[in-house]
Design an enzyme around this catalytic site. Sequence first.
Site, PDB file in Angstrom:
ATOM      1  N   CYS A   1      -0.044   2.020  -4.980  1.00 32.81           N
ATOM      2  CA  CYS A   1      -1.006   3.045  -5.375  1.00 32.81           C
ATOM      3  C   CYS A   1      -0.443   4.442  -5.162  1.00 32.81           C
ATOM      4  O   CYS A   1       0.503   4.652  -4.404  1.00 32.81           O
ATOM      5  CB  CYS A   1      -2.294   2.901  -4.569  1.00 32.81           C
ATOM      6  SG  CYS A   1      -3.359   1.570  -5.134  1.00 32.81           S
TER       7      CYS A   1
ATOM      8  N   HIS B   1       0.835  -1.195   0.000  1.00 34.87           N
ATOM      9  CA  HIS B   1       0.000   0.000   0.000  1.00 34.87           C
ATOM     10  C   HIS B   1       0.874   1.252   0.000  1.00 34.87           C
ATOM     11  O   HIS B   1       1.960   1.273   0.593  1.00 34.87           O
ATOM     12  CB  HIS B   1      -0.908   0.027   1.229  1.00 34.87           C
ATOM     13  CG  HIS B   1      -2.041  -0.949   1.164  1.00 34.87           C
ATOM     14  ND1 HIS B   1      -2.878  -1.040   0.078  1.00 34.87           N
ATOM     15  CD2 HIS B   1      -2.478  -1.875   2.062  1.00 34.87           C
ATOM     16  CE1 HIS B   1      -3.786  -1.976   0.303  1.00 34.87           C
ATOM     17  NE2 HIS B   1      -3.563  -2.507   1.495  1.00 34.87           N
TER      18      HIS B   1
END
Length: 581
Positions: free
Chosen positions: A300, A251
Amino acid sequence: DVVIVQQPKSVCVPQNYPVTLSVQAVGTGPLRYQWFDGQQIEVPCATESRLQVSLKKSESYICRVSDQYCNCIFSIWVRVKVLNLPVPPGWRGEPYIIAQPTPQQSVRHGDTITLKCLAFGMPSPQYQWYHNGHLLPKKNNEILEIKSAKADHVGSYLCSVSNVLEERWSEAADIALTDKVALLIGNLNYTHHPRLMAPIMDVHELASLLQQLGFRVVSLLDLTLQEMEAAIDKFLQLLDRGVYMFYYAGHGYEHLGRNYLVAIDAPRPYRTINCVCVQRVMCNMQERRAQLNVILLDTCRKYKQSGPTSEINPLAPLGNTVYGYATEDAEAFEVQDGGKSTGIFTKYLNKYILQPQKVTHILEQVSEDLGKDQLVSGKQVVEIKHTLKEPRALTDPVGTAGHTMELHLRDACWRQANLPGRKLLDFPCGVQVELSFSALFSNILLVFGMVRNSGTMVQDCTVDLHSEPVMEDIFSGPGRSDEMHSLLLSKADNPDCSLRLCCLQRLERSLVIKVELHYTHRDRKLRLTECREVDIGRPLIASCRFSNRGPADRRQEAMQHTVGHKSNTRQSSHLPAHHAR
């Protein structure tokens, strides 16, 4: 008796150069001389104390001196070494260096270092090698050979060339150890955010490919913030003038023009203080003035707040940094590829990374393939930036010059990551069990148990393995695919049992493997158990003692911002079998 008072001298001269060899001896009455060549054949008409020759190729000579009473003695063998190279006009026999040692060499750890210095001289010159100004004992030949190169051998080498006429010094030769190091981090088992699958295979496969390119790879899964920063600090200690890669899968997000990597223990919602700032890592890498820094982020980049755009600020005049981000202001996707989960960016990266092309071209090919992929077309676009002054490839040879304490430090850090050797355990019942070890990742150790000798009084042997302390198995949770288990077991050949020890960076003391042997006694027909223990110390990354590291410093600016709940997690894509990073 005949006594030689002056031996002939070896020489090194050009082709057809006139040479006079002489011997002086004393004895009773007149003395007789006879010169012989290297085949111990008499040289015609060579019956004087002086032998004059002019040769096209090298030859050896010896002289026999005898008296009228049949007493004789031989001189030492001498060599007339002939080389097809010129000497300057007016040369009188002083050392004249015709072959200098290679000015710069880059060798790998364990390779052989070879340096050569060659000179004309009458008599032949003597050689003495020096390392960083210190005389090397017994290193007095034309060729200096050092086997099994290590950090102590790095530095500057000189050769002193001398005879009775003069002393000359060679040019300096700088020896460097090549250095290719990669730190790969994959975070998947998040405490407060959606869990991921792809980082396992992404890190494992990329590590294997980088090792084929000669990289020393540290691959780590599931790191807390403290562990991520400790790993990065250790990685930075390894940097000098080589080629270095930092890769992250997990992440992440962007905030006010800066990019952040999310640790597995980041709270929800989290602040920038709970994450690793990519720009800080990049800046520290650039300060080392490496030949090439590569930063690859498969994560991301959504929910960018208002503020300046992200950019590389290279250190003038050299940056030598390539920066590849899996996406521009968007999600990064996982995809099921042949039954395994992989980040789509890393999928195409692994396709091209072994090619001998400049790094920027490889990333451009990745971007093109990703753009053609119908599953993510228009949804994920690779960002590529660089500060290269000239083309660089991961396959390029690398090296450093000079002798630095940093090199010793890098090697000391690297030697800490040790893998236990095979262990053969003898049990009272006569059974032998072999333990073998394999590193799936730098913080995940596989232990395999195999019964090697079942003895005469036992049957139906089974083996169980346990550890003290008990280590977490990050692969045992729900949703782990069958192909992942096949990956874990592919490291051994049909073991009787296996044990996965994960998160070794959290190990605070020596690791003890407990081996339980269960068997049936042939005569007594009883099911019995015997136990043995073996201490394997702190294996792999555990020896770096991440758990002893204090809280990391934070930039004051990072403490001022909080990112909302949505920016914490990767978003699920509406595409089947895809998940956002």
